[in-house]
Design a protein around this motif. Sequence first.
Motif, mmCIF file in Angstrom:
data_model
loop_
_atom_site.group_PDB
_atom_site.id
_atom_site.type_symbol
_atom_site.label_atom_id
_atom_site.label_comp_id
_atom_site.label_asym_id
_atom_site.label_seq_id
_atom_site.Cartn_x
_atom_site.Cartn_y
_atom_site.Cartn_z
ATOM 1 N N MET A 1 11.389 -21.989 -22.546
ATOM 2 C CA MET A 1 11.272 -23.598 -21.647
ATOM 3 C C MET A 1 9.193 -22.981 -21.626
ATOM 4 N N ASN A 2 8.460 -24.183 -20.977
ATOM 5 C CA ASN A 2 7.039 -24.132 -21.760
ATOM 6 C C ASN A 2 6.091 -24.311 -20.749
ATOM 7 N N LEU A 3 6.893 -23.757 -19.145
ATOM 8 C CA LEU A 3 6.054 -23.179 -18.112
ATOM 9 C C LEU A 3 6.446 -22.446 -18.008
ATOM 10 N N ASP A 4 5.448 -21.451 -17.726
ATOM 11 C CA ASP A 4 5.128 -19.676 -17.766
ATOM 12 C C ASP A 4 5.071 -19.527 -15.772
ATOM 13 N N LEU A 5 6.386 -19.004 -15.295
ATOM 14 C CA LEU A 5 6.646 -19.172 -13.835
ATOM 15 C C LEU A 5 5.776 -18.360 -13.914
ATOM 16 N N GLU B 1 9.367 -11.390 -29.391
ATOM 17 C CA GLU B 1 10.781 -11.980 -28.339
ATOM 18 C C GLU B 1 11.434 -12.516 -28.901
ATOM 19 N N GLY B 2 12.326 -12.908 -28.410
ATOM 20 C CA GLY B 2 13.419 -14.197 -29.082
ATOM 21 C C GLY B 2 14.554 -12.939 -30.261
ATOM 22 N N GLN B 3 14.343 -13.796 -31.396
ATOM 23 C CA GLN B 3 14.880 -13.150 -32.427
ATOM 24 C C GLN B 3 15.009 -12.161 -32.582
ATOM 25 N N PRO B 4 15.845 -11.379 -33.190
ATOM 26 C CA PRO B 4 16.204 -9.680 -33.644
ATOM 27 C C PRO B 4 14.398 -9.484 -34.830
ATOM 28 N N ARG B 5 13.986 -8.606 -35.324
ATOM 29 C CA ARG B 5 13.927 -8.406 -36.004
ATOM 30 C C ARG B 5 14.509 -7.519 -36.907
#
Lengths: 87, 606
Positions: free
Chosen positions: A1-5, A80-84
Amino acid sequence: MNLDLRIPMGLMFTMTGAILTAFGLATRDNTGLYARSLGIDANLWWGIVLLVFGITMLVLGRRNQMRMMNQPPGAKPADEGQPRRGH
Amino acid sequence: MQLTSVDWLIMLLYFFFVLGIGFALKRYMKTSKDFFQAGRALPAWICGLAFISANLGAQEVIGMGASGAKYGLETAHFYGIGAIPAMIFVGIFMMPFYYGSKARSVPEFLRLRFDEKTRALNACSFAVMTVFSSGISMYAMARLIQALHVFDGLFRSLGWPQDWIFTFSIVLSAVIVLLYIFLGGLTSAIYNEVLQFFLIVAGFLPLVLLGLKNIGGWAGLKASLPAAYMHEWKGMLHASTNPMGVDIIGIGMGLGFVLSAGYWCTDFLVIQTAMASENMESARRVPLIAAIPKMVFPFLVILPGLIAIGLPTPHTTEVVHNENGVIYHEISVVPEVAQEGRGLIPAKVNPVTGKVMLDASGKPLLDYDMATPNMLLHYFPTGILGLGLTALLASFMSGMAGNVTAFNTVFTYDLYQSYIHKGAPDKHYLAVGRWATVGGILLSIGTAYAAINFNNIMDTLQLVFSFVNAPLFATFLLGMFWKRTTGHGAFTGLVAGTLAAMAHHGLTLPMEADPGIHGGWITVLHRYPSDMAQNFYGAIFAFSANFIIAVLVSLVTRPRPDEELVGLVRSLTKMPSHEHLPWWKRPEALAAAILVACAALNIFFA
């Protein structure tokens, strides 16, 4: 999501904190008002707490947004996101 | 209550940001996945805070304060052996199937695992429940706004009749929740739930701090209350030695294993936030992240109730003093309801006669639901009072919003797309979801108004929900961990569990209650020491009936072939591995740390 809360949230708490702090400062000498909060200027002190919290959120959110903007579109931030694998 | 412009400013600011988030997210809502599942792209911490916030409705904030005042620290069992172990279980053991199966809702998971009829049963009962729950939440909020006279001054200055306050409160909350969900879907609901979470902390933390300071800290609180109030575990072995009237089996099995696990592990209202996260690892971490603040919440929501009952009860006083020969009488008059109450908790008043209501032994009945709101009014000066009231409103709205998004997803995917209109383009379902939101909120408003006219409707509805919910956990447990379980088994088990819950309620009665809504409407075979005990044991019966019937029926029906169950049953699914993470970053490590902290808290309050 492009809006950082953290940005709208930080803004809201910064504004709420600012309102409470200002009101607390203006009513500092009103002992009648603060009788119920045990003589503590609850508005001033809690306003400062919220102000600090709001600004922290705002700074964190802004920093993250800057980093996202410097990334090529479509790429995920590295941490963040995909595992390294295989580090 | 006197609200000034500072209070209104803070409340307006909140409404502005809540709606602003909805408008800002509107342009990202392109597909039904964006709308119903937040695009499955949210970070774990946001989903985690939304996970507990979806449950932070009226029943939590007001109810836990009331329960704290009524039963004392024992209320913390709802967290210590209720919510937290269940959250760890769903994160570690169940989330791999929910998230990994690619199901878009909990009923859809039931279709993948079992069959169409089990899904239909669960989807229908769940859709009805969410609509009614959000209606009940709305009703409770409007009644509270009336009782606290929040809008009285505003209405007077605008020249509107005071009778409109109820409708105004309902319409205001409905319109705000509707707008932000209509625009931004689940993302908007989740973002606002996080906002509401922080607001609730910001509103209640200073209340607890001021209250504790006033009563003389932890030691002062202990001194002002009966000893049984301040222990979570003492006297738990037998029902007669603790204020709640429940024994260890009722608490451990009924509350811990059946009711809490059933709620936190199967209710799509909370599960939907975890299913919106960006990957499997985050999805498993969501309930665990949620468990951390959940451990601190007893301090925020239960303590105000304890402090409220521990404070001295106000009495009408007359001070006479003599100044230069003139005698002054200063009388401070306290209303009868406050004088007849205990601490800050007023006595219950019969709305028809206006008299204080008494129980069988002639003592006044207490209106425990006013514990937390009265604390706000007692300690907060104008300014921070606006913040506290906004937090209260936020809690009602977050509870409502969770119900509404759960409803629109289940309605659109599990009812509309499955049985009414299959195979339409995605845009069509996005539109249906938006209008289902409108429909759901209109139905909730209807429920709220029905609650005014039929006094018992709220109790009756909650009773029926408990019949439907109590056996659910057995179905999921068997489905996820025993591959032999069949669709027929699951379906008959669910029906049997619900029937068992109804039969148990019809045959038992709490002490000091008359047959009727409290139970015993068939005949009274057994009397429980309290309604809590009846509730917990009813759940045990429902769960056991479901479990036994589901196993028996499964054994005589044909199971599905193994290859159809990959990703849905534990023995046929490779559990997600987090070997690329250092050990202390894995969900299991977090879970272990939370368990230790939770045990420590239980020991501290024992």
